[in-house]
Design a protein around this motif. Structure first.
Motif: not given
Length: 392
Positions: A239-245, A359-378
């Protein structure tokens, strides 16, 4: 004694001498595995006698060329013990053009001032034990303009893709280091049919920094295409709302960066499991298990090393971290790595020209990994929210 007899005797002696100093050493040379040749090593008579070695010597001062000491082992020298920020390990056999495309993408890689080295492992033919000279020449001629030294290894005997993967990186065995110390070094293992985004390392480094200490982390992958739900074979779409990782129970081998401690554990487990002739790395209800069983029926099960790693991760409850850059931008052109599907063990059709999806164009948001949650898929695609940090 006649003059004719004396002349014939002299010719025989001369022929014997010539045979001793030229032909016999040449024969012996072909029976001796390739030795390391570097810019700091003087060209020896062996290098001159062997035409491939002579070409390798002329390839340039950045090359180190060595033979592996056994079917699964790598030489243990200063190069392998060198501490760097980023170590790229490339596995290849006889696809010189494909290897060249991968190496070309490495020259576009952004390293952000970090130190890096490349090791290229070349396998031999299963039937003839010959090495593909074009592939060796492509590897030995590579000068990494963005990185550091390059070293080419050629196996003494055929080891197959499973042998290439299992022992190309002996985590925790470097002199003067341990698994914890090696976790500070980002290691990326690539097969030669991949191409990388210029920003692959930048994202990978950030992901290791944020999540590398997780107890449930097997490693980090650059893969974002060709993903499927492990139990059904249907397309897997985070999902898109999973964030960058996000975490997924299934390993992504298209650009895999193992965590040192887990890779060392896997290699130890594999050695034990492999020694049991009756053991099979089956995981119930997975599509991959059925694939592996089909390979077994054809005697080709060693072409699927991932089945062993899937089994290990399932037993240890380990997950692989994936990037989610396509989903968050609602595109298919934000890949950190693509598989060109070159003809080989698993693909037989014309390769894809899909490097336009990188990917040819970089955004710093791609490494915005300081999220309060991390999605995990079985394996079955079931989604849950996991703690961003491992349990204390």
């Amino acid at each position: 004694m006649s003059n004719y007899y004396r002349i014939g005797q002299k010719k025989a002696i001369l022929s014997a001498v010539l045979l001793t100093v030229t032909i016999i050493p040449l024969i012996l040379w072909t029976r001796i595995p390739y030795k390391e040749i570097s810019a700091q090593t003087k060209v020896s008579s062996r290098a001159i006698l062997h035409p491939l070695a002579d070409r390798i010597w002329s390839a340039g001062r950045h090359l180190n060329y060595s033979a592996l000491n056994d079917s699964f082992g790598a030489s243990n020298d200063e190069f392998e013990n060198e501490a760097v920020d980023f170590r790229v390990i490339i596995l290849t056999y006889n696809r010189s053009a494909s290897l060249a495309r991968l190496l070309e993408s490495l020259n576009d890689l952004e390293l952000d001032g970090d130190t890096a080295i490349v090791e290229i492992f070349v396998d031999r033919s299963k039937t003839t034990n010959q090495v593909d000279e074009k592939t060796v020449e492509t590897a030995s001629g590579f000068h990494w303009s963005k990185g550091g030294r390059v070293k080419v290894h050629v196996h003494r005997t055929h080891v197959g893709i499973i042998g290439q993967w299992i022992d190309a990186w002996k985590a925790g065995e470097r002199k003067g280091t341990g698994e914890d110390k090696e976790d500070e070094e980002v290691v990326l293992i690539l097969e030669d049919d991949l191409s990388l985004s210029p920003f692959a390392y930048r994202w990978l480094k950030a992901a290791h920094r944020h999540y590398g200490a997780r107890d449930d982390l097997a490693g980090i992958t650059l893969q974002s295409e060709g993903l499927i739900v492990a139990t059904t074979g249907r397309a897997f779409r985070p999902r898109a709302d999973d964030g960058p990782a996000y975490l997924y129970a299934l390993v992504g081998s298209w650009g895999f960066s193992p965590r040192a401690a887990q890779w060392a554990g896997f290699r130890r487990w594999f050695a034990g499991a492999r020694s049991n002739a009756t053991y099979r790395p089956y995981v119930k209800d997975l599509v991959m298990t059925r694939w592996y069983q089909r390979f077994e029926s054809r005697g080709r099960q060693d072409s699927m090393w991932t089945m062993w790693f899937i089994d290990y991760c399932h037993r240890e409850r380990l997950f692989t971290l994936y990037n989610n850059l396509n989903a968050i931008e609602k595109t298919s052109k934000n890949c950190l790595a693509v598989n060109r599907r070159e003809p080989g063990l698993h693909f037989s059709r014309k390769p894809r020209d899909n490097t336009g999806s990188l990917l040819r164009s970089w955004k710093e948001s791609y490494v915005d990994l300081n999220r309060a949650d991390l999605c995990k898929y079985a394996f079955d695609g079931t989604r849950e929210i996991a703690a961003t940090r491992p349990p204390a």
